[in-house]
Scaffold this active site. Structure first.
Site, PDB file in Angstrom:
ATOM      1  N   ASP A  37       0.859  -1.107   0.036  1.00 16.24           N
ATOM      2  CA  ASP A  37       0.058  -0.121  -0.219  1.00 16.24           C
ATOM      3  C   ASP A  37       0.793   1.273   0.057  1.00 16.24           C
ATOM      4  OD1 ASP A  37      -3.505   0.240   0.767  1.00 16.24           O
ATOM      5  OD2 ASP A  37      -1.974   2.123   1.056  1.00 16.24           O
ATOM      6  N   TYR A 156     -13.576   8.583 -12.244  1.00 18.92           N
ATOM      7  CA  TYR A 156     -13.620   6.904 -11.405  1.00 18.92           C
ATOM      8  C   TYR A 156     -14.330   6.062 -12.330  1.00 18.92           C
ATOM      9  CZ  TYR A 156     -14.259   3.680  -7.698  1.00 18.92           C
ATOM     10  OH  TYR A 156     -14.398   2.301  -7.129  1.00 18.92           O
TER      11      TYR A 156
HETATM   12  P1  NAD Z   1     -10.006   1.947   0.638  1.00 18.11           P
HETATM   13  O1  NAD Z   1     -10.048   3.631   0.537  1.00 18.11           O
HETATM   14  O2  NAD Z   1     -10.310   1.715   1.981  1.00 18.11           O
HETATM   15  O3  NAD Z   1      -8.687   1.440   0.107  1.00 18.11           O
HETATM   16  C1  NAD Z   1      -7.943   1.616  -1.058  1.00 18.11           C
HETATM   17  C2  NAD Z   1      -6.487   1.486  -0.573  1.00 18.11           C
HETATM   18  O4  NAD Z   1      -5.772   1.849  -1.767  1.00 18.11           O
HETATM   19  C3  NAD Z   1      -6.028   2.521   0.663  1.00 18.11           C
HETATM   20  O5  NAD Z   1      -5.459   1.837   1.445  1.00 18.11           O
HETATM   21  C4  NAD Z   1      -4.839   3.330   0.007  1.00 18.11           C
HETATM   22  O6  NAD Z   1      -4.099   3.667   0.699  1.00 18.11           O
HETATM   23  C5  NAD Z   1      -4.598   2.548  -1.405  1.00 18.11           C
HETATM   24  N1  NAD Z   1      -4.003   3.225  -2.330  1.00 18.11           N
HETATM   25  C6  NAD Z   1      -4.320   4.392  -2.923  1.00 18.11           C
HETATM   26  N2  NAD Z   1      -3.613   4.695  -3.779  1.00 18.11           N
HETATM   27  C7  NAD Z   1      -2.471   3.978  -3.880  1.00 18.11           C
HETATM   28  C8  NAD Z   1      -1.263   3.746  -4.870  1.00 18.11           C
HETATM   29  N3  NAD Z   1      -1.069   4.756  -5.778  1.00 18.11           N
HETATM   30  N4  NAD Z   1      -0.649   2.953  -4.335  1.00 18.11           N
HETATM   31  C9  NAD Z   1      -0.869   1.877  -3.542  1.00 18.11           C
HETATM   32  N5  NAD Z   1      -1.853   2.025  -2.725  1.00 18.11           N
HETATM   33  C10 NAD Z   1      -2.804   2.825  -3.013  1.00 18.11           C
HETATM   34  O7  NAD Z   1     -10.908   1.477  -0.369  1.00 18.11           O
HETATM   35  P2  NAD Z   1     -11.730   0.276  -0.753  1.00 18.11           P
HETATM   36  O8  NAD Z   1     -13.197   0.263  -0.500  1.00 18.11           O
HETATM   37  O9  NAD Z   1     -11.016  -0.887   0.147  1.00 18.11           O
HETATM   38  O10 NAD Z   1     -11.181  -0.048  -2.164  1.00 18.11           O
HETATM   39  C11 NAD Z   1     -10.492  -0.978  -2.737  1.00 18.11           C
HETATM   40  C12 NAD Z   1     -10.724  -1.216  -4.318  1.00 18.11           C
HETATM   41  O11 NAD Z   1     -12.402  -1.181  -4.297  1.00 18.11           O
HETATM   42  C13 NAD Z   1     -10.518  -0.024  -4.878  1.00 18.11           C
HETATM   43  O12 NAD Z   1      -9.927  -0.009  -6.205  1.00 18.11           O
HETATM   44  C14 NAD Z   1     -11.906   0.771  -5.227  1.00 18.11           C
HETATM   45  O13 NAD Z   1     -11.931   1.359  -6.331  1.00 18.11           O
HETATM   46  C15 NAD Z   1     -12.895  -0.624  -5.138  1.00 18.11           C
HETATM   47  N6  NAD Z   1     -14.238  -0.353  -5.212  1.00 18.11           N
HETATM   48  C16 NAD Z   1     -14.675   0.014  -3.644  1.00 18.11           C
HETATM   49  C17 NAD Z   1     -16.207   0.054  -3.773  1.00 18.11           C
HETATM   50  C18 NAD Z   1     -16.631   0.293  -2.104  1.00 18.11           C
HETATM   51  O14 NAD Z   1     -17.954   0.884  -2.200  1.00 18.11           O
HETATM   52  N7  NAD Z   1     -16.002   0.681  -1.164  1.00 18.11           N
HETATM   53  C19 NAD Z   1     -16.622  -0.107  -4.784  1.00 18.11           C
HETATM   54  C20 NAD Z   1     -16.207  -0.402  -6.018  1.00 18.11           C
HETATM   55  C21 NAD Z   1     -14.985  -0.769  -6.083  1.00 18.11           C
END
Ligand code: NAD
Length: 261
Positions: A37, A156
């Site tokens: 991360d 996004y």
């Molecule tokens: P989150 O914000 O809890 O986790 C995302 C993680 O990615 C964070 O820990 C952040 O530090 C890390 N990150 C961001 N930029 C980075 C980089 N440049 N290099 C390395 N790490 C990086 O969110 P989440 O919900 O756990 O998201 C995980 C995935 O799921 C993402 O791709 C998100 O788009 C996708 N997603 C989430 C949802 C939702 O409702 N939570 C819905 C659809 C898709």
């Protein structure tokens, strides 16, 4: 169930809600983990739980939007674990903004992580898997936002539509090497990212956060938002040999919220 005994899995976005759930699920299924991360102030609890299961876990601070960091991730994985079998291509960012407010910097920030970063992660992992010569599994975290209009975060939505397209193209290119490439498309999943978006939506509609959540849940046929473990369960399936003849697919895990294949 231990479908991933001794497999080596690299998980990006490992400090986030979904990434942590993936790590725990893969470790429960027998995998050894490299957790990456940009912000590793995180994983102490997850690392402890994985170690308690008797699984090896390595953590690494790295940025998926930087090629040098991607190269470092692969080197670190091979250096510490000897190989790479599974990529959970999961890191992601979002900015809640109307179409007319999105700057070039906003666009680049979101797309550099979600799409460019995901592509070059996939490419680097595929090169390593091909060199090993015995296949692999790549699971991209896309989103239902890649399948429907997203007027409050078009950058996004575009980035996630790109991840779905990339999944299909990569499945074709890599199939002959025994590498399966699939995407999981979460709907509303209770993590920090979701909380940020729900807050912004509630503010925009002038309603409370609780009312916003109730409104959101009422629009989901199962009546519940995902827990991160719901996404991890699908990801673990796609990373296992139970899914050995599945590739190029993008599966919604969303309680039936978006019935677009
Ligand atoms: P989150 O914000 O809890 O986790 C995302 C993680 O990615 C964070 O820990 C952040 O530090 C890390 N990150 C961001 N930029 C980075 C980089 N440049 N290099 C390395 N790490 C990086 O969110 P989440 O919900 O756990 O998201 C995980 C995935 O799921 C993402 O791709 C998100 O788009 C996708 N997603 C989430 C949802 C939702 O409702 N939570 C819905 C659809 C898709």
């Amino acid at each position: 169930m231990e479908r991933l005994t001794n497999k080596v899995a690299l998980v990006t976005g490992a400090a986030g809600g979904i990434g942590q759930a993936m790590i725990e699920r893969l470790a429960q299924e027998g995998a050894r983990i490299v957790a990456v991360d940009i912000d590793t102030g995180f994983v102490a609890d997850t690392t402890a739980r994985v170690s308690a299961l008797g699984r090896q876990i390595e953590t690494l601070q790295a940025d998926v939007s930087q090629q040098a960091d991607i190269d470092r991730m692969i080197q670190h994985t091979v250096g510490t674990m000897g190989r790479l079998d599974i990529l959970m291509n999961n890191a992601g960012v979002i900015r809640f903004q109307e179409l007319l407010d999105i700057s070039a910097e906003d666009w680049d920030f979101v797309c550099n992580v979600n799409l460019k970063g995901a592509f070059f992660m996939l490419q680097a992992a595929a090169r390593q898997m091909i060199a090993q010569g015995d296949g692999g599994k790549i699971v991209n975290t896309a989103s239902v936002s890649g399948k429907r209009p997203e007027p409050m975060f078009v950058h996004y939505g575009v980035s996630k539509a790109g991840v779905i397209s990339m999944t299909k193209s990569a499945a074709e290119s890599l199939g002959s090497h025994g590498i399966n490439v699939n995407a999981v498309c979460p709907g509303s999943t209770v993590t920090n990212m979701h909380l940020t978006v729900t807050h912004a939506l509630a503010e925009r509609q002038g309603i409370s956060l609780d009312d916003m959540i109730a409104q959101r849940e009422a629009s989901i046929p199962t009546g519940r938002r995902n827990e991160p473990a719901d996404i991890a369960a699908m990801a673990a399936f796609l990373a296992s040999d139970d899914a050995k003849n599945i590739t190029g697919q993008a599966y919604n895990v969303d309680g039936g919220q978006v019935m677009i294949a």
